[in-house]
Design a protein around this motif. Structure first.
Motif, mmCIF file in Angstrom:
data_model
loop_
_atom_site.group_PDB
_atom_site.id
_atom_site.type_symbol
_atom_site.label_atom_id
_atom_site.label_comp_id
_atom_site.label_asym_id
_atom_site.label_seq_id
_atom_site.Cartn_x
_atom_site.Cartn_y
_atom_site.Cartn_z
ATOM 1 N N LYS A 1 -8.357 3.160 -4.136
ATOM 2 C CA LYS A 1 -7.287 2.571 -3.315
ATOM 3 C C LYS A 1 -6.783 3.595 -2.307
ATOM 4 O O LYS A 1 -6.353 3.229 -1.211
ATOM 5 C CB LYS A 1 -6.158 2.058 -4.203
ATOM 6 C CG LYS A 1 -6.602 0.834 -5.017
ATOM 7 C CD LYS A 1 -5.445 0.099 -5.648
ATOM 8 C CE LYS A 1 -5.886 -0.982 -6.606
ATOM 9 N NZ LYS A 1 -6.430 -2.185 -5.973
ATOM 10 N N ALA B 1 0.261 -2.867 3.774
ATOM 11 C CA ALA B 1 1.598 -2.424 3.373
ATOM 12 C C ALA B 1 1.740 -0.930 3.662
ATOM 13 O O ALA B 1 0.788 -0.176 3.518
ATOM 14 C CB ALA B 1 1.790 -2.689 1.881
ATOM 15 N N VAL C 1 5.688 -1.205 -5.283
ATOM 16 C CA VAL C 1 4.397 -1.402 -5.945
ATOM 17 C C VAL C 1 3.739 -0.051 -6.219
ATOM 18 O O VAL C 1 3.656 0.793 -5.339
ATOM 19 C CB VAL C 1 3.475 -2.290 -5.075
ATOM 20 C CG1 VAL C 1 2.170 -2.588 -5.807
ATOM 21 C CG2 VAL C 1 4.178 -3.592 -4.698
ATOM 22 N N GLU D 1 3.487 1.734 -2.693
ATOM 23 C CA GLU D 1 3.573 0.988 -1.437
ATOM 24 C C GLU D 1 4.671 -0.051 -1.407
ATOM 25 O O GLU D 1 5.164 -0.497 -2.443
ATOM 26 C CB GLU D 1 2.208 0.402 -1.049
ATOM 27 C CG GLU D 1 1.781 -0.826 -1.769
ATOM 28 C CD GLU D 1 0.412 -1.325 -1.284
ATOM 29 O OE1 GLU D 1 -0.400 -0.546 -0.762
ATOM 30 O OE2 GLU D 1 0.164 -2.525 -1.454
ATOM 31 N N HIS E 1 6.639 -3.494 -1.038
ATOM 32 C CA HIS E 1 6.361 -4.818 -1.586
ATOM 33 C C HIS E 1 6.298 -5.822 -0.444
ATOM 34 O O HIS E 1 7.220 -5.905 0.369
ATOM 35 C CB HIS E 1 7.469 -5.192 -2.574
ATOM 36 C CG HIS E 1 7.278 -6.528 -3.190
ATOM 37 N ND1 HIS E 1 7.982 -7.638 -2.782
ATOM 38 C CD2 HIS E 1 6.446 -6.939 -4.166
ATOM 39 C CE1 HIS E 1 7.592 -8.675 -3.503
ATOM 40 N NE2 HIS E 1 6.667 -8.274 -4.349
ATOM 41 N N GLU F 1 -0.465 -15.469 -0.784
ATOM 42 C CA GLU F 1 -1.630 -14.641 -1.065
ATOM 43 C C GLU F 1 -2.914 -15.441 -0.930
ATOM 44 O O GLU F 1 -2.966 -16.602 -1.318
ATOM 45 C CB GLU F 1 -1.494 -14.103 -2.488
ATOM 46 C CG GLU F 1 -2.028 -12.705 -2.632
ATOM 47 C CD GLU F 1 -1.844 -12.133 -4.025
ATOM 48 O OE1 GLU F 1 -0.736 -12.239 -4.588
ATOM 49 O OE2 GLU F 1 -2.822 -11.571 -4.524
ATOM 50 N N GLU G 1 -5.760 -5.347 -0.823
ATOM 51 C CA GLU G 1 -6.890 -4.571 -1.321
ATOM 52 C C GLU G 1 -8.177 -5.134 -0.738
ATOM 53 O O GLU G 1 -8.219 -6.278 -0.291
ATOM 54 C CB GLU G 1 -6.970 -4.650 -2.854
ATOM 55 C CG GLU G 1 -7.239 -6.058 -3.348
ATOM 56 C CD GLU G 1 -7.743 -6.146 -4.786
ATOM 57 O OE1 GLU G 1 -8.058 -5.113 -5.387
ATOM 58 O OE2 GLU G 1 -7.851 -7.265 -5.295
HETATM 59 P P1 AMP Z 1 -4.454 -5.544 -5.854
HETATM 60 O O1 AMP Z 1 -5.377 -5.202 -6.984
HETATM 61 O O2 AMP Z 1 -4.113 -4.411 -4.966
HETATM 62 O O3 AMP Z 1 -4.864 -6.787 -5.105
HETATM 63 O O4 AMP Z 1 -3.093 -5.988 -6.571
HETATM 64 C C1 AMP Z 1 -3.055 -6.966 -7.599
HETATM 65 C C2 AMP Z 1 -1.956 -7.960 -7.315
HETATM 66 O O5 AMP Z 1 -0.700 -7.290 -7.165
HETATM 67 C C3 AMP Z 1 -2.172 -8.696 -6.000
HETATM 68 O O6 AMP Z 1 -3.000 -9.793 -6.186
HETATM 69 C C4 AMP Z 1 -0.743 -9.052 -5.607
HETATM 70 O O7 AMP Z 1 -0.306 -10.245 -6.237
HETATM 71 C C5 AMP Z 1 0.064 -7.905 -6.130
HETATM 72 N N1 AMP Z 1 0.307 -6.897 -5.059
HETATM 73 C C6 AMP Z 1 -0.468 -5.821 -4.764
HETATM 74 N N2 AMP Z 1 0.052 -5.105 -3.730
HETATM 75 C C7 AMP Z 1 1.191 -5.742 -3.362
HETATM 76 C C8 AMP Z 1 2.188 -5.500 -2.356
HETATM 77 N N3 AMP Z 1 2.136 -4.446 -1.531
HETATM 78 N N4 AMP Z 1 3.207 -6.379 -2.269
HETATM 79 C C9 AMP Z 1 3.293 -7.445 -3.105
HETATM 80 N N5 AMP Z 1 2.408 -7.726 -4.065
HETATM 81 C C10 AMP Z 1 1.354 -6.894 -4.213
#
Ligand code: AMP
Ligand code: GLY
Length: 312
Positions: free
Chosen positions: A17, A32, A55, A99, A101, A106, A197
């Protein structure tokens, strides 16, 4: 041997990441605001000065458990300690990303690419919590649908031009030419789509609801990606909608029993496909053998029709 997919160096866009965030910041790909840390004390000091929600993400792969959306600073500090001090995810927690929020809708965007041409797939939404209404603990994914109800030609264009194409060009410039399927996990905010991501693959269960809408032969696309001639291929998608619902063992994602007989697989309506995950064939019978057992997928003229067929 011919291989469809990204090289190990290119898949770092998913497996680190910190790498993905640095790439997005360097090439102005919307995401973000964030800061990365390899020092626990510095990360802790920084977090103590932030405002929730915030986050915290482990750098490496953590079986989908390395992202904590914290509603309070104590919760964020606890997550940080689990990741960096207790090493709950091993070396995946040597570095963290903290990071802002993001709020919005989504969705998962996908594109085929041979490192030059970028051809969007239809996009999808997936549901991670185990129960109806997005309730309960997270799972590997309980269902998915395509296209997202809020998808529009304008949004598709923005995602392609501001996210997918710049990401493929950036990887090229970094000497990590990216080929295969690029997956952008996006938040559609009031300021446009932002990347949560990247993944270096089709989504699960998103693949089960996007590939049934593909009219072009997938093998032709894969061969064109391998031979760097994707730009010459005309990729066509159905205008239909597709809904997939996962059937899971009672108790999943906790403990569950397996070995139950599955019946009805031979009397499905046309337009309904079943993808097997945790099943096995024993003496001519299909038995449950995992947590997520199978995904029932239906296509229809619109989401309501597809949804009705899938639950029937
Ligand atoms: P990721 O593996 O980075 O996609 O994160 C897993 C889940 O966390 C995502 O599907 C989002 O629902 C939530 N998430 C990740 N980053 C954020 C962010 N910056 N703001 C809000 N929700 C997030
Ligand atoms: N559906 C989420 C993933 O495949 O990572």
């Amino acid at each position: 041997m011919q291989i469809f997919g990204a090289t190990k160096r290119a898949t770092e866009i998913e497996s680190s990441k910190v790498f993905a965030k640095e790439l997005m910041q360097k090439y102005n790909i919307p995401c973000a605001k964030s800061t990365s840390f390899s020092d626990y004390k510095k990360a802790k000091e920084y977090l103590q000065k932030q405002k929730p929600p915030i986050v915290v993400k482990a750098d490496g792969l953590a079986a989908g458990k390395g992202v904590i959306v914290a509603d309070s600073i104590p919760q964020a500090l606890d997550a940080l300690s689990q990741i960096m001090e207790a090493k709950a995810f091993g070396a995946a927690g040597d570095r963290v990303v903290v990071e802002e929020h993001l709020q919005g809708k989504e969705m998962s965007a996908f594109a085929f690419t041979d490192a030059h041409a970028v051809i969007p797939m239809v996009s999808a939404c997936d549901y991670k919590p185990v129960f109806d209404g997005n309730q309960g603990p997270n799972t590997g994914g309980m269902g998915s649908y395509s296209p997202p109800h809020f998808m529009s030609p304008a949004l598709a264009k923005t995602v392609k031009e501001k996210i997918m194409e710049p990401a493929v060009r950036a990887m090229h410039e970094e000497g990590r030419a990216y080929k295969g399927v690029l997956y952008g996990g996006l938040m559609i905010t009031n300021n446009g789509p932002k990347v949560l991501e990247f993944n270096a693959r089709f989504g699960d269960p998103e693949a089960q609801v996007t590939l049934p809408l593909l009219k072009t032969d997938l093998v032709d696309i894969m061969l064109a990606v391998i031979d760097n001639r994707l730009g010459q291929i005309n990729v066509e998608w159905s205008k239909d909608a597709c809904v997939g619902v996962v059937m899971a063992s009672a108790g999943y994602p906790g403990s569950y029993k397996t070995g139950f007989v599955i019946s009805g697989l031979d009397s499905l309506d046309k337009d309904v496909v079943v993808f097997h995950a945790g099943t096995k064939l024993e003496s001519g019978q299909v038995l449950t053998s995992g947590g997520r057992v199978l995904t029932v997928v239906a296509t229809g003229k619109n989401l309501a029709e597809a949804r009705e067929k899938v639950y029937k």
